[in-house]
Each structure stands twice: as structure tokens, then as C-alpha cells.
Design an enzyme around this catalytic site. Structure first.
Site, PDB file in Angstrom:
ATOM      1  N   ALA A   1       5.439  18.176  53.609  1.00 34.29           N
ATOM      2  CA  ALA A   1       5.098  19.183  54.613  1.00 34.29           C
ATOM      3  C   ALA A   1       6.053  20.366  54.644  1.00 34.29           C
ATOM      4  O   ALA A   1       6.060  21.130  55.607  1.00 34.29           O
ATOM      5  CB  ALA A   1       5.056  18.526  55.990  1.00 34.29           C
ATOM      6  N   ASN A  50      10.176  12.251  56.423  1.00 36.52           N
ATOM      7  CA  ASN A  50      10.014  12.482  54.988  1.00 36.52           C
ATOM      8  C   ASN A  50      10.430  13.906  54.610  1.00 36.52           C
ATOM      9  O   ASN A  50      10.897  14.140  53.493  1.00 36.52           O
ATOM     10  CB  ASN A  50       8.560  12.243  54.569  1.00 36.52           C
ATOM     11  CG  ASN A  50       8.248  10.767  54.386  1.00 36.52           C
ATOM     12  OD1 ASN A  50       9.062   9.995  53.903  1.00 36.52           O
ATOM     13  ND2 ASN A  50       7.050  10.375  54.797  1.00 36.52           N
ATOM     14  N   HIS A  74       9.115  23.095  60.896  1.00 34.85           N
ATOM     15  CA  HIS A  74      10.196  22.668  60.021  1.00 34.85           C
ATOM     16  C   HIS A  74      11.018  23.890  59.621  1.00 34.85           C
ATOM     17  O   HIS A  74      10.466  24.922  59.232  1.00 34.85           O
ATOM     18  CB  HIS A  74       9.639  21.997  58.759  1.00 34.85           C
ATOM     19  CG  HIS A  74       8.665  20.901  59.043  1.00 34.85           C
ATOM     20  ND1 HIS A  74       9.052  19.675  59.514  1.00 34.85           N
ATOM     21  CD2 HIS A  74       7.311  20.844  58.926  1.00 34.85           C
ATOM     22  CE1 HIS A  74       7.985  18.900  59.682  1.00 34.85           C
ATOM     23  NE2 HIS A  74       6.919  19.595  59.331  1.00 34.85           N
TER      24      HIS A  74
END
Length: 268
Positions: free
Chosen positions: A124, A191, A221
């Protein structure tokens, strides 16, 4: 390509559909024994047509070109080394599992002995190519910040630090530490931290902050890096897969991209 797929969750379904659209239908599914039995029973009248459903590495068709893991850390731990030892290359999005040094070495040894390869999907996050290039020089500091709405941390250790249902004001940090600590403590949520660590300066030097933020609706993120190359700041607000709020759309797309790159004579 002939592709085997571990799992049938939201990401696995997306990967299967997109690969079929690209002319690479999944030919084998590696599933839990009870699920494999259910699927074989449901497709009993189609013997010889469509994919096979198996519950062990030994049952995978020998002519597969590649096996793809979309089922999470536990599936990679259970099947990863065996798949590599059996002579299959493997693609995974479960990068956080490699935070366990012993398991990472197990995968490395299995691949080296069998002459196979483990491909890591970026998941991602983006900017990992810049981090990989920057570490060739002096990459001095890498910091990853992960923000999710409070419900995005449900079922994680964040619940031990915060009353997620009561957050209705300012964002609240529930974890600060290394990428290794984050990946091992949040196997379903970190992850991305693992991907940043693997691309950059490693699990123990990568700084991580995880935040429950009631003011956002997307997973955000951020990467902040400094080194001989200069400075890098990257931010992405990721959308989930339609109908699956816990699954990142970009993570699923990254798996498909990694698979499609596999046979290409020109790769980027």
C-alpha cells in the site's frame, strides 16, 4: 502464465480477477483443508475444467510458473519455505512476516537451495524505488508514519492503548518504535512499515509511529527520509477495495503488477 494463488480473501479475489483479465487465469488455489474440500465439492461437476483446489504444497500442479500469496503472515509462514523448496517462485504481500529474523533466513535458505526466488510486492505504499537507490549512498534516517481511522485499528494492540470508540477529537498515537517491533506487534496492520524497512535501512533502524485519527476516512502513509541524496517526503491516502474496508486497493494492485512483471524481458 500458470499461477497458483494462496487464499480467497478480498485481495486474492481482486488479484484473480485482474490476472484473468490480463490472460493469466489462476489455475490452482492453495487453501485451508476445510475450505479446499468445500470448493472441490462445489466444483465437483467441473472436473478437468477451471482451477484445482488443494490444501498442501505437495498437491500443487508441477507446471505452475509462479505462486502468489495473498493470505497473510500465517499463510506465508505455513507454506512459504515449502513452496520455494518445491521449485516454485513465490510472490507475497505479507512483508511484515520477514521481521522475524529466523523466518527470513528460512525463506532465504529455501530459495537459495532450490534456485527459486521470493518477490516482494510493494503493497500500500510508494517511493520504495527511491529508498532502495538512496541506501546505496548514506541513508541516515527513515521514518514511517501510519494513520488510520480508529476503526481501522480494531482488533489490534492499539485497543490496549486507546479507547478507539471514544476518539472523536484529535489524533492519538498508540505506537512508537522500530519497524521490527511494529511488524511483529501488528501483523495485520504494519506490512507497509515492513516494506519501508526492507527498501531502506532495515527493520531496526526504521522509525515507526502509528496513529488513530478520527479526522480522516482514508489510510494515510507517510515516509520521511534523509541521506546523502538529500531529503524525501512521500504521502499517500489510500482507498480500500470496494466492499472490503480493511483491504488496501493499492496493495492488491501491487500484487498484480509484480506478477505481470515476472515474465517481462523489460522491467521497471
Amino acid at each position: 502464465m500458470k499461477i497458483g494463488l494462496i487464499g480467497q480473501g478480498a485481495i486474492a479475489q481482486y488479484v484473480s480477477e485482474r490476472l484473468a483479465a490480463e490472460g493469466h487465469p489462476v489455475t490452482a488455489y492453495l487453501l485451508r483443508p476445510e475450505r479446499a474440500r468445500e470448493m472441490r465439492a462445489a466444483h465437483g461437476g467441473l472436473k478437468g475444467v477451471g482451477p484445482v483446489f488443494v490444501s498442501s504444497v505437495a498437491e500443487l500442479p508441477a507446471d505452475l510458473d509462479l505462486v502468489v500469496d495473498c493470505a497473510g503472515h500465517q499463510a506465508l509462514r505455513e507454506y512459504g519455505a515449502g513452496i520455494l523448496q518445491a521449485g516454485f517462485d513465490l510472490t507475497t504481500v505479507s512483508l511484515g512476516a520477514l521481521a522475524d529474523p529466523a523466518f527470513e533466513q528460512e525463506l532465504r535458505s529455501a530459495a537459495a537451495e532450490a534456485g527459486t526466488r521470493l518477490f516482494l510486492a510493494s503493497g500500500a505504499i510508494g517511493a520504495l524505488d527511491a529508498l532502495r537507490a538512496a541506501r546505496i549512498g548514506a541513508l541516515q534516517r527513515v521514518r514511517y508514519i501510519g494513520r488510520k481511522p480508529p476503526e481501522g485499528w480494531s482488533g489490534s494492540p492499539a485497543e490496549d492503548q486507546l479507547d478507539l470508540s471514544a476518539l472523536n477529537g484529535l489524533p492519538a498515537t498508540h505506537f512508537t518504535g522500530t519497524a521490527r517491533e511494529a511488524a511483529l506487534s501488528f501483523p495485520k496492520n504494519a506490512n507497509v512499515a515492513a516494506a519501508v524497512a526492507l527498501a531502506g535501512i532495515g527493520f531496526d533502524r526504521t522509525e515507526v509511529e502509528l496513529i488513530a485519527d478520527p479526522t480522516i476516512s482514508a489510510n494515510i502513509h507517510e515516509i520521511h527520509a534523509e541521506g546523502a541524496f538529500g531529503q524525501l517526503e512521500f504521502r499517500i491516502a489510500g482507498k480500500p477495495l470496494p466492499g472490503s474496508p480493511r483491504s488496501s486497493a493499492l496493495a492488491a494492485m501491487s500484487v498484480v503488477d509484480t506478477v505481470l512483471q515476472y515474465p517481462s524481458p523489460i522491467q521497471f
